[in-house]
Design an enzyme around this catalytic site. Structure first.
Site, mmCIF file in Angstrom:
data_model
loop_
_atom_site.group_PDB
_atom_site.id
_atom_site.type_symbol
_atom_site.label_atom_id
_atom_site.label_comp_id
_atom_site.label_asym_id
_atom_site.label_seq_id
_atom_site.Cartn_x
_atom_site.Cartn_y
_atom_site.Cartn_z
ATOM 1 N N THR B 133 85.241 36.017 57.327
ATOM 2 C CA THR B 133 86.185 37.345 57.125
ATOM 3 C C THR B 133 86.072 38.110 56.349
ATOM 4 O OG1 THR B 133 86.043 35.658 55.211
ATOM 5 C CG2 THR B 133 87.676 34.968 56.636
ATOM 6 N N LYS B 186 75.401 30.482 52.165
ATOM 7 C CA LYS B 186 75.104 31.595 53.074
ATOM 8 C C LYS B 186 74.384 33.277 52.543
ATOM 9 C CE LYS B 186 79.122 33.924 52.537
ATOM 10 N NZ LYS B 186 79.831 35.487 52.932
ATOM 11 N N ASP B 239 80.380 31.023 59.034
ATOM 12 C CA ASP B 239 80.455 32.159 57.433
ATOM 13 C C ASP B 239 78.419 32.566 57.411
ATOM 14 O OD1 ASP B 239 80.939 33.956 55.866
ATOM 15 O OD2 ASP B 239 81.461 32.546 54.251
ATOM 16 N N THR B 243 77.753 35.655 58.711
ATOM 17 C CA THR B 243 76.399 37.106 57.406
ATOM 18 C C THR B 243 75.463 37.467 57.096
ATOM 19 O OG1 THR B 243 78.552 35.621 56.061
ATOM 20 C CG2 THR B 243 76.451 37.147 54.994
ATOM 21 N N SER B 249 77.478 42.992 55.955
ATOM 22 C CA SER B 249 77.634 42.803 55.124
ATOM 23 C C SER B 249 76.616 42.898 53.858
ATOM 24 C CB SER B 249 76.541 40.825 55.721
ATOM 25 O OG SER B 249 76.348 40.695 54.692
ATOM 26 N N VAL B 274 80.212 43.875 44.391
ATOM 27 C CA VAL B 274 78.923 42.868 43.754
ATOM 28 C C VAL B 274 78.557 42.358 45.081
ATOM 29 C CG1 VAL B 274 78.386 40.609 43.114
ATOM 30 C CG2 VAL B 274 80.462 42.241 41.966
ATOM 31 N N GLU B 276 76.501 39.129 46.045
ATOM 32 C CA GLU B 276 76.616 38.180 45.677
ATOM 33 C C GLU B 276 75.413 37.010 45.935
ATOM 34 O OE1 GLU B 276 78.690 36.273 43.484
ATOM 35 O OE2 GLU B 276 80.938 37.094 44.341
#
Lengths: 326, 326
Positions: B133, B186, B239, B243, B249, B274, B276
């Site tokens: 997403t 991921k 996902d 990514t 991404s 951020v 991640e």
């Protein structure tokens, strides 16, 4: 080592074998390819801009290719494999193994490459090589990992040793049918991915399509006796991801053009290389019907390519399927 | 519906909820974000160029966000979740469920988002939303499929109904921990993929990395009690594929810059969003060590980001691992 097939992949495999220490002889149908390889050490038609080691020689004579060969790597397009194996059979001495390197399902018989071979040369030991492998990258010695799958673990290991090198890493599997189903279906799904991208539907949609595509690949695999976990590996997910994301892929490029509104015939016209997913989409759709499993994405590709379906209609159909568990 | 978090994803989820018929109230930490949403119906800092329905309102006051809310969607960065849940707890009436929409592992506790919540608000019903997403695509109503995972099937279904629409398709799962491990790992693997591409190692290498990365994601998931097949789904493979393949991404873009020779600090300097995978790479590496499982790719990313390892050295290490079965 005999490499049967003078396309990009056959030529790249000859390079791999040569790097690993073998002396490969390549059989090409096209005399121009054979003479280019022998005289100029290149294959400009199918694998341009790559110099070949002079140890790699080519012939258009199957008998000559097989003399002294300890194994045969089969890298001809899926729909031509039967004819090639029928010609090759008499030159395969007992015990000489074959490695299936083509990906697809025969449209007439709905058989995988190994199933076709088993029908014609049932006593020949056999393994399958599959995985994410753009030939041009393999030829340039970029890092590549593949699956070598065989029910005979020692045969798998011997192909691993014969082909493996620092930058060409084989992983072993005992599920050849799973490897073959993955390699066949991914070409069909790559066309679908290209359509989605050519239509501007975005990366989320493409990722969802790849995931739901893998789910239908697994359903077909299970129905054919494969193991589900094989599809998480290089010959399943790995190859799918490669083919669905790169314009280098002929199948993806075809889908992209379709998504942008070109017709199948205008895109395919004049191509020298085979776009495996075109024939395989029809074979997979018929096979799914015979095995009574749902493969909505592959069926959509078949409808687009062979039954004049409209892109927007098939996409709406995919998006309006009922909600379900994963 | 309360949406906790005014970043790109929180804002996109408010849009999704609004399309599905809910009246979302968004909690944002930043007063500028809240006033933009209320006054100009946009979130130019985190989700530029998207107009918001005037039904979507925002507040910086958690109490106000939760008044009358029938559920809370949590979309704050992983490392801030604990502090937010501690503040949120008093406003969560009994029986009001939460939907975890953030992806990551807390570096201090090595817990997933649901595990952090369970520690602080153990009696709150909980589900996980994950999958491929990109927020900007969801906001533009491009087709997107997600996993909603909960041990409580009826809770999962109610979130499916609350959020699902023609172009936002939830699939149900009963494996929330699997969905969370997929979503966390991921981001780490996407950094690795970016490195491989930035270094020019090619598409074969990237596909192999994604595949072997999924294998280590599954190992961590199994050790945490997840089911292997969850990782073939939208929250795992889906996902991961998204990514690892798109410059959209942040994690992949970071890896790409590292692969091209930039230093981690120069890339991360001045970012408002951020990334991640930076914190999660450290958390995953420590978690793998604690659970005694091998995660060579995640460990490589952690070494690059936090232990000054050289890219060529870690890539050579990955390529020189012993041959093995898939």
């Amino acid at each position: 080592l005999a490499v049967i097939g003078g396309g990009a992949w056959g030529t790249a495999l000859a390079i791999v074998a040569c790097r690993a220490g073998a002396i490969p002889v390549l059989w090409a149908r096209d005399p121009d390819v054979a003479s280019s390889i022998n005289e100029r050490h290149e294959n400009p038609i199918f694998l341009p801009d790559v110099g070949l080691d002079p140890e790699i020689t080519a012939t258009t004579d199957l008998d000559a290719a097989m003399v002294g060969a300890e194994a045969a790597l089969l890298a001809v397009p899926a729909q031509f494999l039967r004819a090639v194996i029928e010609r090759l059979g008499p030159y395969l001495r007992p015990g000489i193994p074959i490695l299936q390197c083509a990906k697809g399902i025969e449209t007439g018989s709905l058989k995988t490459m190994s199933e076709v071979a088993r029908e014609i040369i049932p006593s020949t030991p056999s393994a399958v090589l599959s995985g994410p492998t753009f030939a041009a990258e393999v030829a340039r010695d970029l890092p590549t990992a593949v699956t070598i799958a065989s029910r005979d673990a020692s045969l798998g290991r011997s192909f691993m040793v014969a082909l493996g090198s620092g930058r060409f890493r084989p992983y072993l599997s005992d599920d050849p049918i799973g490897a073959e189903i993955g390699g066949a279906v991914k070409n069909v799904l790559a066309i679908a991915c290209g359509v989605v991208c050519g239509r501007g539907l975005g990366d989320n949609a493409r990722a969802a399509l790849i995931t739901r595509g893998l789910a239908e690949m697994v359903r077909l695999g299970l129905a054919k006796g494969a193991r589900a976990e094989t599809f998480r590996g290089l010959s399943g997910l790995g190859d799918l991801v490669l083919t669905c994301n790169a314009a280098q892929s002929r199948n993806y490029a075809l889908g992209l053009a379709l998504g942008r509104g070109e017709s199948p015939s205008s895109v395919l016209q004049g191509r020298r290389s085979v776009v495996e997913g075109v024939a395989t989409s029809a074979a997979v759709t018929r096979l799914a019907a015979r095995l009574t499993i749902e493969m909505p994405i592959s069926t959509m590709v078949d409808a687009l390519l062979h039954r004049d379906a409209s892109i927007d209609v098939v996409i709406d159909m995919l998006l309006s399927r009922p909600y379900r568990n994963e």
